[in-house]
Design a protein around this motif. Structure first.
Motif, mmCIF file in Angstrom:
data_model
loop_
_atom_site.group_PDB
_atom_site.id
_atom_site.type_symbol
_atom_site.label_atom_id
_atom_site.label_comp_id
_atom_site.label_asym_id
_atom_site.label_seq_id
_atom_site.Cartn_x
_atom_site.Cartn_y
_atom_site.Cartn_z
ATOM 1 N N GLU A 1 38.158 40.770 27.079
ATOM 2 C CA GLU A 1 37.264 39.675 28.478
ATOM 3 C C GLU A 1 36.240 38.272 28.214
ATOM 4 O O GLU A 1 36.325 38.038 28.843
ATOM 5 N N VAL A 30 38.890 36.208 28.923
ATOM 6 C CA VAL A 30 39.513 36.167 30.565
ATOM 7 C C VAL A 30 38.401 35.267 31.316
ATOM 8 O O VAL A 30 38.984 34.411 31.748
ATOM 9 N N GLU A 78 40.207 30.011 43.711
ATOM 10 C CA GLU A 78 41.212 31.279 42.243
ATOM 11 C C GLU A 78 41.031 32.396 42.660
ATOM 12 O O GLU A 78 39.694 32.528 42.140
ATOM 13 N N PRO A 79 41.665 33.419 42.354
ATOM 14 C CA PRO A 79 41.174 34.596 42.330
ATOM 15 C C PRO A 79 40.299 35.188 40.567
ATOM 16 O O PRO A 79 40.852 33.983 39.665
ATOM 17 N N LYS A 122 39.467 38.656 36.149
ATOM 18 C CA LYS A 122 40.031 39.757 35.586
ATOM 19 C C LYS A 122 41.618 39.362 36.152
ATOM 20 O O LYS A 122 42.524 40.360 35.207
ATOM 21 N N THR A 123 42.171 38.853 37.072
ATOM 22 C CA THR A 123 43.363 39.327 37.440
ATOM 23 C C THR A 123 44.494 38.314 37.422
ATOM 24 O O THR A 123 45.163 37.520 37.765
ATOM 25 N N THR A 130 47.190 35.529 36.201
ATOM 26 C CA THR A 130 48.134 36.031 35.732
ATOM 27 C C THR A 130 48.960 34.868 34.542
ATOM 28 O O THR A 130 48.620 33.905 34.597
#
Length: 75
Positions: free
Chosen positions: A13, A16, A27-28, A31-32, A34
């Motif tokens: 966590e 991230v 951006e997304p 937690k997602t 890539t």
């Protein structure tokens, strides 16, 4: 302990959050992230100087020496 989650989850966590873009709308959600997103950010991450790296290495070595000796699983 308070949150009832493993340390490894907290570390993931934290990583991230550290790697999340400053403008989270661009951006997304973090937690997602890539592998491609991480690869794009990699060159932008701060780097240690040789002196800082040597100090960090010394800190790790000292911390390892201070750890209690691990017992065998069958003990």
């Amino acid at each position: 302990r308070e949150r009832g989650v493993p340390k490894s989850h907290l570390v993931r966590e934290a990583i991230v959050r550290y790697l999340a873009p400053a403008d989270s709308t661009a951006e997304p959600p973090a937690k997602t992230i890539t592998a491609a997103g991480l690869a794009a950010r990699w060159p932008l991450l701060p780097r240690l100087t040789p002196d800082e790296a040597a100090g960090f290495d010394g800190d790790i070595a000292r911390a390892r020496r201070e750890l209690p000796e691990a017992r065998a699983a069958w003990e």
